[in-house]
Design an enzyme around this catalytic site. Sequence first.
Site, PDB file in Angstrom:
ATOM      1  CG  ASN A   1       9.757 -16.191   2.924  1.00 13.05           C
ATOM      2  OD1 ASN A   1      10.037 -15.738   4.028  1.00 13.05           O
ATOM      3  ND2 ASN A   1       8.519 -16.452   2.545  1.00 13.05           N
TER       4      ASN A   1
ATOM      5  CG  ASP B   1       5.927 -24.166  -3.893  1.00 12.96           C
ATOM      6  OD1 ASP B   1       6.365 -23.020  -4.096  1.00 12.96           O
ATOM      7  OD2 ASP B   1       4.774 -24.500  -4.227  1.00 12.96           O
TER       8      ASP B   1
ATOM      9  CG  PHE C   1       5.724 -15.873   6.585  1.00 14.48           C
ATOM     10  CD1 PHE C   1       6.279 -16.753   7.499  1.00 14.48           C
ATOM     11  CD2 PHE C   1       5.530 -16.314   5.280  1.00 14.48           C
ATOM     12  CE1 PHE C   1       6.648 -18.038   7.124  1.00 14.48           C
ATOM     13  CE2 PHE C   1       5.898 -17.596   4.884  1.00 14.48           C
ATOM     14  CZ  PHE C   1       6.459 -18.456   5.816  1.00 14.48           C
TER      15      PHE C   1
ATOM     16  CG  HIS D   1       2.997 -25.866   6.933  1.00 15.41           C
ATOM     17  ND1 HIS D   1       2.563 -25.168   8.029  1.00 15.41           N
ATOM     18  CD2 HIS D   1       3.485 -24.945   6.077  1.00 15.41           C
ATOM     19  CE1 HIS D   1       2.768 -23.876   7.843  1.00 15.41           C
ATOM     20  NE2 HIS D   1       3.324 -23.720   6.667  1.00 15.41           N
ATOM     21  NE  ARG D   2       8.490 -23.145   5.601  1.00 15.67           N
ATOM     22  CZ  ARG D   2       7.352 -22.431   5.620  1.00 15.67           C
ATOM     23  NH1 ARG D   2       6.907 -21.901   6.753  1.00 15.67           N
ATOM     24  NH2 ARG D   2       6.656 -22.247   4.515  1.00 15.67           N
TER      25      ARG D   2
ATOM     26  CE  LYS E   1       4.169 -21.100  10.803  1.00 16.19           C
ATOM     27  NZ  LYS E   1       4.526 -20.085   9.795  1.00 16.19           N
TER      28      LYS E   1
ATOM     29  CE  LYS F   1       8.161 -20.422   1.936  1.00 16.60           C
ATOM     30  NZ  LYS F   1       8.253 -20.948   0.564  1.00 16.60           N
TER      31      LYS F   1
ATOM     32  CE1 TYR G   1      -4.038 -16.923   1.826  1.00 13.68           C
ATOM     33  CE2 TYR G   1      -1.788 -17.618   1.319  1.00 13.68           C
ATOM     34  CZ  TYR G   1      -3.031 -17.172   0.906  1.00 13.68           C
ATOM     35  OH  TYR G   1      -3.269 -16.976  -0.439  1.00 13.68           O
ATOM     36  CG  ASP G   2       1.779 -17.955   9.871  1.00 10.08           C
ATOM     37  OD1 ASP G   2       1.383 -19.044   9.409  1.00 10.08           O
ATOM     38  OD2 ASP G   2       2.977 -17.718  10.105  1.00 10.08           O
TER      39      ASP G   2
HETATM   40  P1  IMP Z   1       5.612 -20.058  -1.323  1.00 10.10           P
HETATM   41  O1  IMP Z   1       5.942 -21.417  -0.856  1.00 10.10           O
HETATM   42  O2  IMP Z   1       6.675 -19.088  -0.880  1.00 10.10           O
HETATM   43  O3  IMP Z   1       5.319 -20.005  -2.779  1.00 10.10           O
HETATM   44  O4  IMP Z   1       4.332 -19.594  -0.515  1.00 10.10           O
HETATM   45  C1  IMP Z   1       3.005 -19.648  -1.051  1.00 10.10           C
HETATM   46  C2  IMP Z   1       2.100 -18.781  -0.217  1.00 10.10           C
HETATM   47  O5  IMP Z   1       1.882 -19.378   1.046  1.00 10.10           O
HETATM   48  C3  IMP Z   1       2.613 -17.361   0.067  1.00 10.10           C
HETATM   49  O6  IMP Z   1       1.508 -16.484   0.069  1.00 10.10           O
HETATM   50  C4  IMP Z   1       3.202 -17.478   1.445  1.00 10.10           C
HETATM   51  O7  IMP Z   1       3.184 -16.250   2.147  1.00 10.10           O
HETATM   52  C5  IMP Z   1       2.266 -18.495   2.079  1.00 10.10           C
HETATM   53  N1  IMP Z   1       2.958 -19.277   3.105  1.00 10.10           N
HETATM   54  C6  IMP Z   1       4.037 -20.075   2.956  1.00 10.10           C
HETATM   55  N2  IMP Z   1       4.385 -20.626   4.123  1.00 10.10           N
HETATM   56  C7  IMP Z   1       3.505 -20.144   5.047  1.00 10.10           C
HETATM   57  C8  IMP Z   1       3.381 -20.333   6.443  1.00 10.10           C
HETATM   58  O8  IMP Z   1       4.152 -21.034   7.108  1.00 10.10           O
HETATM   59  N3  IMP Z   1       2.352 -19.677   7.027  1.00 10.10           N
HETATM   60  C9  IMP Z   1       1.478 -18.883   6.348  1.00 10.10           C
HETATM   61  N4  IMP Z   1       1.571 -18.670   5.044  1.00 10.10           N
HETATM   62  C10 IMP Z   1       2.597 -19.295   4.393  1.00 10.10           C
END
Ligand code: IMP
Length: 193
Positions: free
Chosen positions: A9, A68, A148, A176-177, A171, A12, A150-151
């Site tokens: 990603n 994750d 990206f 969270h990240r 952001k 990310k 759910y932002d």
């Molecule tokens: P994963 O960690 O890549 O498996 O993400 C799980 C889901 O959460 C995916 O639909 C991502 O697009 C969404 N997601 C992960 N990080 C973010 C973020 O920082 N903002 C919004 N959606 C996120």
Amino acid sequence: MKIVFASHNQKKAAEIRSVLPSGMILLTLHDLELHEEIPEDEPTIEGNSAFKANWVLQRFGLPCFADDTGLEVSALNGAPGVHSARYAGPARSDDANMDKLLRALANESDRSAQFKTVMTYCDGEIEQQFTGLVKGVIATEKLGAEGFGYDPIFVPEDQQLTFAQMPLAQKNLYSHRARAMAQFLAFLKTKAL
Ligand code: IMP
């Protein structure tokens, strides 16, 4: 110092690069020419994060970390949670995921939610997890074009804008990240890795 991020990603990766100290180089799976999807079949966010980090460590023998993330909605008892990526089906469409969530909350007065990121670092000797949380609410419509996932429908607590209406630096003040990364970077400093 080079560190491997167990992800394809690029959005990310851009967020993570934006908080890395200069001199630390982030390599993604793209840089390692690994185009295979890493399985994400564990029942928890913690489990998926650990699985991804170990999967890359086993293949390359390089210290690595994985992220994750899940969106946990109170009125849905924490769903979509670990199933966030495939909430609306295997196509992993951001738009379909958000539309499904907006429909699920259409008649709901409690729109509170939280993003949870679990990062796992492993190098064969150490395995450690770092959790970043941000509380907020689900907006009633999609707003903004940054970010990206759910932002466009997530408004962090005490703010008026969705994450997708904020430049990345903003952001990062709440996300969270960024919170999980702050812990991970503090850990790297103590280990002088
Ligand atoms: P994963 O960690 O890549 O498996 O993400 C799980 C889901 O959460 C995916 O639909 C991502 O697009 C969404 N997601 C992960 N990080 C973010 C973020 O920082 N903002 C919004 N959606 C996120």
